[in-house]
Structures are given as structure tokens and as C-alpha cells.
Enzyme design. Structure first.
Site, PDB file in Angstrom:
ATOM      1  N   SER A  88       0.840  -1.194   0.000  1.00  0.00           N
ATOM      2  CA  SER A  88       0.000   0.000   0.000  1.00  0.00           C
ATOM      3  C   SER A  88       0.879   1.250   0.000  1.00  0.00           C
ATOM      4  O   SER A  88       1.649   1.467  -0.924  1.00  0.00           O
ATOM      5  CB  SER A  88      -0.968  -0.058   1.186  1.00  0.00           C
ATOM      6  OG  SER A  88      -2.010   0.885   1.042  1.00  0.00           O
ATOM      7  N   ASP A 133     -10.128  -3.199  -5.742  1.00  0.00           N
ATOM      8  CA  ASP A 133      -9.556  -2.620  -4.520  1.00  0.00           C
ATOM      9  C   ASP A 133     -10.372  -1.395  -4.110  1.00  0.00           C
ATOM     10  O   ASP A 133     -10.447  -0.413  -4.849  1.00  0.00           O
ATOM     11  CB  ASP A 133      -8.099  -2.224  -4.787  1.00  0.00           C
ATOM     12  CG  ASP A 133      -7.348  -1.850  -3.522  1.00  0.00           C
ATOM     13  OD1 ASP A 133      -7.948  -1.215  -2.632  1.00  0.00           O
ATOM     14  OD2 ASP A 133      -6.151  -2.167  -3.428  1.00  0.00           O
ATOM     15  N   HIS A 188      -8.389  -4.830  -0.889  1.00  0.00           N
ATOM     16  CA  HIS A 188      -7.152  -4.100  -0.575  1.00  0.00           C
ATOM     17  C   HIS A 188      -6.272  -4.965   0.309  1.00  0.00           C
ATOM     18  O   HIS A 188      -6.581  -5.201   1.484  1.00  0.00           O
ATOM     19  CB  HIS A 188      -7.460  -2.780   0.123  1.00  0.00           C
ATOM     20  CG  HIS A 188      -6.230  -1.930   0.326  1.00  0.00           C
ATOM     21  ND1 HIS A 188      -5.518  -1.389  -0.720  1.00  0.00           N
ATOM     22  CD2 HIS A 188      -5.556  -1.567   1.451  1.00  0.00           C
ATOM     23  CE1 HIS A 188      -4.480  -0.708  -0.264  1.00  0.00           C
ATOM     24  NE2 HIS A 188      -4.476  -0.816   1.055  1.00  0.00           N
TER      25      HIS A 188
END
Length: 340
Positions: free
Chosen positions: A144, A272, A299
Site C-alpha cells: 500500500s 480494490d 485491498h
């Protein structure tokens, strides 16, 4: 399929393909217990970052080093971190996570924090590791926020001092403005609320103590309603950006992907909930980039059904990539076991 773009092998189990189920399910599946050795790495500006190494470390001088950069408000205790570190360690790597400033067990020393485009601390760590383990190939994996940072790092490392032989970016928010807008819509606001609460809780005592050079009262901090608001009021002024828009423009890795010739794997789920649809459609990929996209996965979720049980696809895919690179890029390193 355009050059550099490939379908991912991930398949969601029947009934568990929903983006939010995939995003939240890893927190319910548990994570491995790791023996950790902590280290504080001094930084050039007098601050420190905390490293967490998986023990026992391999003894071979050529054992690969696997460095993990976590996501926003993550740590070595994040489920994905535990699984990825455990998998890398099991394959014979020196595995560690670098906590971004303030994400370790203690607050950082300087009046600043970290952000999605802040490559300096990671670059410093990697140059130290190159000196400490000169015979070991070094691979970095970002998740991320840490993945966006990692994609920017080799593009900015003109003299290749970081010495990476490969990079793996999991769910990188390469369009930060688009991601901030996406997190402010629908169910995704719950993720935004969770992240904001963690950021505010960390900043509030430092702001109240007068440690931060911000024209912001504790009440105003508490009232920030979106991540864009937070980045406007905190992230941007703390780190030299004019505002959130300037931060998003300069810190997003998307425009830098075309420059990458370092062997780089990007793993992305089309559903996502942190990312805008079609985020990669208009982006060019450099010769070293392999973008693998799955229709589902949420995600940093990618929970699969395997041998009649729910499990984590990401560690399997990362180990497969490490093994492929071992064969092609560092054939003198110890043999990695095949992923199960």
C-alpha cells in the site's frame, strides 16, 4: 493485454469475492507468531526508524535480504506483514520490516512523520544493508503506502546506491489524489475513518505538547473529516508541500513507472476499494515492470481457498517471485524452497 500487463493467478473462493470481504477477512484468519529482534537505525537528521528482524537469521553470507515496507499506520504486527515476513524467512531470507517514523514502539524524535513519497529513510536503510551484507542480494517489498514509496525509490536512485535486485509492490496507490477521493465515497469511508483515527491519535499529543510546527489547534485536528483534509492540514505542511494537491502530485508513483528498469512486480486487484477504477489504464510501464491484475482481491486481501482451507495468496506469490529471481538474478544464493 498490453506489454508488461498480465492476469494474476489469484482466484477468490466461491462466495468470498466481495471487495470488502476480501479486505477485512485477513484480520479474522490469524497470523503467525514470529521471533523478532528489534534494532533502532539512526538517520542522518538525528531521528531513528525501528527495524524488526525475524530470528533466527540465516548464517550464509549470500542469504538474500528481504526488506518489507508497511502501509499507512501499519507495523510488524499487521497481518500481511507477519505472513510475508514468515514466508520470506522460511525461504532462507534475512527478513525485516522497516517501521516508518513514529510507527514503531516509540514516537520518533523529529517534528515530522512519514508519507507516501518519502523515499529518503528507505534509501538510507538500503545503503546501510548493502554495506552490512555486501554478498547478499537485496529485495524490497512494499505494501500500500509502502508500495507507492518503493516504486518511487529506484526512479529517484540515479546512482543505484540502494543496490536492489528486485522490488515487489502490493496494492500501491499510484494515484494518490484518486485514492483519496475513492476513500471518501460509500463504504470506503469506514476505512478512511479508521485510518484517520489512528493518524489523529498519534499526532494529537505531539500537537498539544507544541512539538509540531503546525498552525493547527487540537480541536481543529479532531475536526478533520477526510484524509484529504488531514493531508492538507498536517502531511503537506510537515513535509514541505504547498497543500494536499501538491503532495499527491509529487508523491504519486504512477508517472514514474515508465522509468523503471529494475525487475519489479506489481500486484493489483481491480476491485480494490482504496483505488479508483482503471487506475493503470493510462499509465506506461517501464521495461522492468510486470503488472499482475486480478478482478478480485480487495485491498491487500487476496484470500484464497486452497486444499479445503482459506489461506493467503500473497505470500505464495511473493515466494514464487523470489524463487524466480533466485534462478535468474542471484544463482549463487542458497536454494529457496518451492512454495506450497
Amino acid at each position: 493485454m498490453m506489454p508488461g500487463r498480465h492476469p494474476a493467478s489469484f482466484q477468490a473462493p466461491p462466495g468470498l469475492a466481495n471487495r470488502h470481504v476480501q479486505t477485512l477477512l485477513p484480520r479474522l484468519l490469524g497470523c503467525p507468531s514470529l521471533e523478532l529482534v528489534r534494532e533502532e537505525l539512526p538517520l542522518p537528521d538525528g531521528d531513528v526508524v525501528e527495524l524488526a528482524w525475524v530470528a533466527p537469521a540465516p548464517t550464509a553470507a549470500s542469504a538474500p535480504v528481504f526488506v518489507l515496507f508497511h502501509g499507512l499506520e501499519g507495523s510488524v504486527d499487521s497481518p500481511y506483514a507477519r505472513h510475508l515476513l514468515e514466508a520470506a524467512h522460511r525461504q532462507g531470507c534475512r527478513a525485516l520490516v522497516m517501521h516508518f517514523r513514529g510507527c514503531g514502539r516509540r514516537p520518533n524524535r523529529r517534528p515530522r512523520a512519514y508519507h507516501s513519497g518519502d523515499t529518503a529513510d528507505a534509501h538510507w536503510l538500503l545503503t546501510r544493508l548493502a554495506r552490512r551484507y555486501p554478498r547478499a542480494p537485496r529485495v524490497a517489498c512494499g505494501v500500500s503506502l509502502g508500495a507507492n514509496m518503493l516504486l518511487k525509490l529506484p526512479a529517484e536512485d540515479a546512482d543505484e546506491a540502494a543496490g536492489l535486485v528486485g522490488a515487489i509492490a502490493i496494492a500501491p496507490p499510484v494515484d494518490l489524489a484518486g485514492c483519496a477521493d475513492t476513500l471518501n465515497r460509500g463504504f470506503a469511508r469506514l476505512y478512511q475513518r479508521h485510518l484517520l483515527a489512528s493518524l489523529k491519535a498519534k499526532m494529537a499529543p505531539r500537537l498539544a505538547a507544541g512539538e509540531l510546527p503546525l498552525a493547527l489547534s487540537p480541536a481543529a485536528l479532531s475536526g478533520l473529516a477526510t484524509l484529504r483534509d488531514y493531508d492538507d492540514a498536517v502531511t503537506a505542511p510537515l513535509h514541505g508541500f504547498a497543500d494536499a494537491a501538491d503532495y499527491y502530485r509529487r508523491a504519486s508513483a504512477g508517472p514514474r513507472l515508465a522509468e523503471l528498469d529494475l525487475p519489479t512486480l506489481i500486484l493489483h486487484a481491480e476491485d480494490d476499494p482504496f483505488m479508483p477504477p482503471g487506475m493503470y489504464d493510462a499509465l506506461s510501464l517501464g521495461p522492468g515492470v510486470r503488472l499482475e491484475t486480478a478482478p478480485h482481491g480487495g485491498h491487500v486481501g487476496f484470500v484464497e481457498g486452497r486444499r479445503g482451507r482459506l489461506g493467503h495468496w500473497l505470500p505464495r506469490r511473493v515466494v514464487q517471485q523470489l524463487d524466480a529471481w533466485r534462478t535468474s538474478l542471484w544463482p549463487t544464493s542458497p536454494r529457496l524452497a518451492s512454495p506450497d
